[in-house]
Design an enzyme around this catalytic site. Structure first.
Site, PDB file in Angstrom:
ATOM      1  N   ASN A  11       0.331  22.403  13.142  1.00 47.62           N
ATOM      2  CA  ASN A  11      -0.926  21.671  13.077  1.00 47.62           C
ATOM      3  C   ASN A  11      -1.944  22.584  12.407  1.00 47.62           C
ATOM      4  O   ASN A  11      -2.054  23.765  12.751  1.00 47.62           O
ATOM      5  CB  ASN A  11      -1.411  21.276  14.471  1.00 47.62           C
ATOM      6  CG  ASN A  11      -0.539  20.212  15.078  1.00 47.62           C
ATOM      7  OD1 ASN A  11      -0.135  19.268  14.407  1.00 47.62           O
ATOM      8  ND2 ASN A  11      -0.233  20.351  16.348  1.00 47.62           N
ATOM      9  N   GLU A  26       0.462  19.979   9.130  1.00 48.15           N
ATOM     10  CA  GLU A  26      -0.072  18.688   9.530  1.00 48.15           C
ATOM     11  C   GLU A  26      -1.575  18.793   9.751  1.00 48.15           C
ATOM     12  O   GLU A  26      -2.043  19.664  10.484  1.00 48.15           O
ATOM     13  CB  GLU A  26       0.603  18.210  10.821  1.00 48.15           C
ATOM     14  CG  GLU A  26       2.094  18.053  10.695  1.00 48.15           C
ATOM     15  CD  GLU A  26       2.766  17.637  11.990  1.00 48.15           C
ATOM     16  OE1 GLU A  26       2.066  17.435  13.011  1.00 48.15           O
ATOM     17  OE2 GLU A  26       4.003  17.518  11.987  1.00 48.15           O
ATOM     18  N   ASP A  43      -1.382  13.662   9.758  1.00 45.54           N
ATOM     19  CA  ASP A  43      -0.934  13.374  11.121  1.00 45.54           C
ATOM     20  C   ASP A  43      -1.809  12.288  11.755  1.00 45.54           C
ATOM     21  O   ASP A  43      -2.981  12.157  11.427  1.00 45.54           O
ATOM     22  CB  ASP A  43      -1.008  14.658  11.951  1.00 45.54           C
ATOM     23  CG  ASP A  43      -0.205  14.580  13.233  1.00 45.54           C
ATOM     24  OD1 ASP A  43       0.593  13.651  13.398  1.00 45.54           O
ATOM     25  OD2 ASP A  43      -0.397  15.471  14.084  1.00 45.54           O
ATOM     26  N   GLU A  61       5.760   8.328  14.611  1.00 40.27           N
ATOM     27  CA  GLU A  61       5.664   9.117  15.841  1.00 40.27           C
ATOM     28  C   GLU A  61       5.872   8.233  17.073  1.00 40.27           C
ATOM     29  O   GLU A  61       5.606   7.040  17.034  1.00 40.27           O
ATOM     30  CB  GLU A  61       4.290   9.764  15.957  1.00 40.27           C
ATOM     31  CG  GLU A  61       3.964  10.746  14.852  1.00 40.27           C
ATOM     32  CD  GLU A  61       2.573  11.350  15.004  1.00 40.27           C
ATOM     33  OE1 GLU A  61       2.499  12.588  15.022  1.00 40.27           O
ATOM     34  OE2 GLU A  61       1.587  10.598  15.109  1.00 40.27           O
TER      35      GLU A  61
END
Length: 196
Positions: free
Chosen positions: A29, A61, A91, A148
């Site tokens: 991330n 992301e 994301d 996801e």
């Protein structure tokens, strides 16, 4: 543990997986403030050289909600990461407020569709339409789409029927420590996985 130490641990785990014949893409991330750090790409290059790894095994992301905050100077960092071979992923797509124009302006090559769409798939027809549209958008833009939050075999079957080829969620595996992940990858690599 700071972000450099975390990255080093993840790259070491990636190298161990590679030594056992398993390909492992590591995702990080990336916060907007990190993206603005001028040293990010040089630090990453040093870590990759240390671990004899390439950028192609890394995905960064950035949440969709963080994109409007990203200063224009961050574009240079995104371009450098792509030039290093790294993947860039938006994301939680669909949960933020960025425009499609922003999606076209930035050098991302992956969309991660927010888990809320799959959670509501069974009882909300509009979620099915949003998933289908995002898959079509990704294909048209030459971007991969990762869904996801896949938790059941039924959800996975529905997504496969819609043309989804990449997903993540508890149906595949729960979060686990690095050693457990390496063991799990080895079992899957030897045909003992249950999610084929």
């Amino acid at each position: 543990m700071n972000s450099v130490d975390t990255a080093l641990c993840d790259l070491q785990m990636q190298r161990s997986a590679r030594a056992h014949g398993c390909v492992l893409n590591v995702a990080f991330n990336l916060q907007t403030v990190q993206l603005a750090n001028a040293q990010l790409t040089s630090t990453l290059n040093s870590l990759l050289a240390e671990q004899a790894s390439s950028g192609s095994g890394l995905t960064f992301e950035l949440t969709e909600s963080g994109l409007p905050e990203a200063p224009a100077t961050s574009l240079e960092t995104l371009v450098r990461l792509r030039m290093m071979g790294c993947r860039l992923s938006i994301d939680d797509f669909g949960a933020g407020f960025s425009s499609l124009q922003r999606l076209c302006q930035l050098p991302f090559n992956e969309i991660k569709l927010d888990a809320d769409f799959i959670h509501n798939l069974a009882h909300e027809p509009r979620c099915r339409a949003a998933i289908s549209s995002t898959l079509a958008l990704g294909e048209a833009l030459g971007m991969s789409v990762v869904i996801e939050g896949i938790e059941t075999a039924a959800q996975r079957r529905e997504l496969l029927a819609l043309g989804c080829t990449q997903g993540q969620g508890y149906w595949y595996a729960r979060p686990m420590a690095g050693v457990d992940l390496l063991n799990w990858l080895q079992r899957r690599n030897h045909g003992k996985g249950t999610d084929e």
